[in-house]
Scaffold this motif. Sequence first.
Motif, PDB file in Angstrom:
ATOM      1  N   UNK A   5      89.714  20.944 -11.598  1.00  0.00           N
ATOM      2  CA  UNK A   5      88.979  22.193 -11.794  1.00  0.00           C
ATOM      3  C   UNK A   5      87.812  21.972 -12.740  1.00  0.00           C
ATOM      4  N   UNK A   6      88.052  21.274 -13.845  1.00  0.00           N
ATOM      5  CA  UNK A   6      86.976  21.002 -14.810  1.00  0.00           C
ATOM      6  C   UNK A   6      85.854  20.203 -14.157  1.00  0.00           C
ATOM      7  N   UNK A   7      86.194  19.236 -13.345  1.00  0.00           N
ATOM      8  CA  UNK A   7      85.181  18.451 -12.648  1.00  0.00           C
ATOM      9  C   UNK A   7      84.382  19.289 -11.672  1.00  0.00           C
ATOM     10  N   UNK A   8      85.064  20.153 -10.951  1.00  0.00           N
ATOM     11  CA  UNK A   8      84.378  21.031  -9.993  1.00  0.00           C
ATOM     12  C   UNK A   8      83.483  22.029 -10.718  1.00  0.00           C
ATOM     13  N   UNK A  36      67.164  45.821  -2.982  1.00  0.00           N
ATOM     14  CA  UNK A  36      67.178  45.113  -1.699  1.00  0.00           C
ATOM     15  C   UNK A  36      67.684  43.682  -1.837  1.00  0.00           C
ATOM     16  N   UNK A  37      67.228  42.961  -2.836  1.00  0.00           N
ATOM     17  CA  UNK A  37      67.670  41.559  -3.020  1.00  0.00           C
ATOM     18  C   UNK A  37      69.159  41.492  -3.340  1.00  0.00           C
ATOM     19  N   UNK A  38      69.669  42.479  -4.058  1.00  0.00           N
ATOM     20  CA  UNK A  38      71.104  42.515  -4.355  1.00  0.00           C
ATOM     21  C   UNK A  38      71.907  42.689  -3.069  1.00  0.00           C
ATOM     22  N   UNK A  39      71.463  43.581  -2.202  1.00  0.00           N
ATOM     23  CA  UNK A  39      72.137  43.804  -0.924  1.00  0.00           C
ATOM     24  C   UNK A  39      72.039  42.563  -0.052  1.00  0.00           C
ATOM     25  N   UNK A  40      70.873  41.936  -0.008  1.00  0.00           N
ATOM     26  CA  UNK A  40      70.694  40.728   0.790  1.00  0.00           C
ATOM     27  C   UNK A  40      71.635  39.621   0.315  1.00  0.00           C
ATOM     28  N   UNK A  41      71.795  39.475  -0.987  1.00  0.00           N
ATOM     29  CA  UNK A  41      72.686  38.456  -1.531  1.00  0.00           C
ATOM     30  C   UNK A  41      74.136  38.776  -1.196  1.00  0.00           C
ATOM     31  N   UNK A  42      74.509  40.044  -1.298  1.00  0.00           N
ATOM     32  CA  UNK A  42      75.865  40.450  -0.910  1.00  0.00           C
ATOM     33  C   UNK A  42      76.107  40.138   0.566  1.00  0.00           C
ATOM     34  N   UNK A  43      75.132  40.423   1.409  1.00  0.00           N
ATOM     35  CA  UNK A  43      75.268  40.132   2.837  1.00  0.00           C
ATOM     36  C   UNK A  43      75.358  38.633   3.097  1.00  0.00           C
ATOM     37  N   UNK A  44      74.586  37.849   2.366  1.00  0.00           N
ATOM     38  CA  UNK A  44      74.632  36.397   2.520  1.00  0.00           C
ATOM     39  C   UNK A  44      76.007  35.868   2.120  1.00  0.00           C
ATOM     40  N   UNK A  45      76.554  36.353   1.021  1.00  0.00           N
ATOM     41  CA  UNK A  45      77.890  35.929   0.582  1.00  0.00           C
ATOM     42  C   UNK A  45      78.949  36.339   1.601  1.00  0.00           C
ATOM     43  N   UNK A  46      78.799  37.526   2.175  1.00  0.00           N
ATOM     44  CA  UNK A  46      79.741  37.984   3.200  1.00  0.00           C
ATOM     45  C   UNK A  46      79.637  37.126   4.454  1.00  0.00           C
ATOM     46  N   UNK A  47      78.418  36.815   4.865  1.00  0.00           N
ATOM     47  CA  UNK A  47      78.209  35.949   6.024  1.00  0.00           C
ATOM     48  C   UNK A  47      78.859  34.583   5.792  1.00  0.00           C
ATOM     49  N   UNK A  48      78.628  34.011   4.613  1.00  0.00           N
ATOM     50  CA  UNK A  48      79.210  32.715   4.282  1.00  0.00           C
ATOM     51  C   UNK A  48      80.738  32.794   4.310  1.00  0.00           C
ATOM     52  N   UNK A  49      81.291  33.850   3.748  1.00  0.00           N
ATOM     53  CA  UNK A  49      82.737  34.019   3.755  1.00  0.00           C
ATOM     54  C   UNK A  49      83.307  34.063   5.165  1.00  0.00           C
ATOM     55  N   UNK A  50      82.635  34.771   6.066  1.00  0.00           N
ATOM     56  CA  UNK A  50      83.081  34.804   7.457  1.00  0.00           C
ATOM     57  C   UNK A  50      82.964  33.442   8.109  1.00  0.00           C
ATOM     58  N   UNK A  51      81.871  32.776   7.841  1.00  0.00           N
ATOM     59  CA  UNK A  51      81.621  31.457   8.439  1.00  0.00           C
ATOM     60  C   UNK A  51      82.653  30.427   7.991  1.00  0.00           C
ATOM     61  N   UNK A  52      83.029  30.476   6.712  1.00  0.00           N
ATOM     62  CA  UNK A  52      83.978  29.509   6.129  1.00  0.00           C
ATOM     63  C   UNK A  52      85.420  30.012   6.173  1.00  0.00           C
ATOM     64  N   UNK A  53      85.619  31.232   6.679  1.00  0.00           N
ATOM     65  CA  UNK A  53      86.937  31.871   6.701  1.00  0.00           C
ATOM     66  C   UNK A  53      87.568  31.878   5.302  1.00  0.00           C
ATOM     67  N   UNK A  54      86.737  32.216   4.320  1.00  0.00           N
ATOM     68  CA  UNK A  54      87.190  32.311   2.926  1.00  0.00           C
ATOM     69  C   UNK A  54      86.330  33.385   2.265  1.00  0.00           C
ATOM     70  N   UNK A  55      86.851  34.574   2.197  1.00  0.00           N
ATOM     71  CA  UNK A  55      86.056  35.756   1.882  1.00  0.00           C
ATOM     72  C   UNK A  55      86.020  36.057   0.388  1.00  0.00           C
ATOM     73  N   UNK A  56      84.823  36.212  -0.161  1.00  0.00           N
ATOM     74  CA  UNK A  56      84.683  36.497  -1.590  1.00  0.00           C
ATOM     75  C   UNK A  56      84.857  37.976  -1.904  1.00  0.00           C
ATOM     76  N   UNK A  57      85.069  38.254  -3.172  1.00  0.00           N
ATOM     77  CA  UNK A  57      84.958  39.614  -3.683  1.00  0.00           C
ATOM     78  C   UNK A  57      83.512  39.766  -4.122  1.00  0.00           C
ATOM     79  N   UNK A  65      88.612  25.194  -1.603  1.00  0.00           N
ATOM     80  CA  UNK A  65      87.830  26.126  -0.785  1.00  0.00           C
ATOM     81  C   UNK A  65      86.941  27.011  -1.653  1.00  0.00           C
ATOM     82  N   UNK A  66      87.440  27.412  -2.820  1.00  0.00           N
ATOM     83  CA  UNK A  66      86.642  28.256  -3.708  1.00  0.00           C
ATOM     84  C   UNK A  66      85.392  27.514  -4.180  1.00  0.00           C
ATOM     85  N   UNK A  67      85.576  26.284  -4.583  1.00  0.00           N
ATOM     86  CA  UNK A  67      84.453  25.500  -5.085  1.00  0.00           C
ATOM     87  C   UNK A  67      83.487  25.121  -3.974  1.00  0.00           C
ATOM     88  N   UNK A  68      84.010  24.845  -2.792  1.00  0.00           N
ATOM     89  CA  UNK A  68      83.157  24.552  -1.645  1.00  0.00           C
ATOM     90  C   UNK A  68      82.275  25.752  -1.312  1.00  0.00           C
TER      91      UNK A  68
END
Length: 94
Positions: A6-9, A35-56, A79-82
């Motif tokens: 964990x420390x290394x990651x 707008x940028x806040x919403x775009x970032x939230x959407x990007x994180x959601x997209x990534x979560x779907x793509x990686x099948x690991x969904x963030x809060x 998976x969290x660090x990835x």
Amino acid sequence: MDEERIAGAMAGLPAWQRSDDGTRISRSFAFKGFARAVETANLAAWLGNRRNHHPDIAFGWGYCTVSFTSHDAGGLTERDFDCAARLDALMDGE
């Protein structure tokens, strides 16, 4: 993951913070506007779907906070660090 891994990651993710209880990592992004806040939230959601690991995700005017944890493992996994590293790469590529 053990504490050494964990420390290394975490060393490779300087913008991310580990929660006090050690079960999640989070990063807050600051913006001038909504707008940028919403775009970032959407990007994180997209990534979560793509990686099948969904963030809060929490966002509002001028901020977006993304957190990763592995609920099924009761804490942090590779998976969290990835996902955190991939989100950093996507944000840096803008």
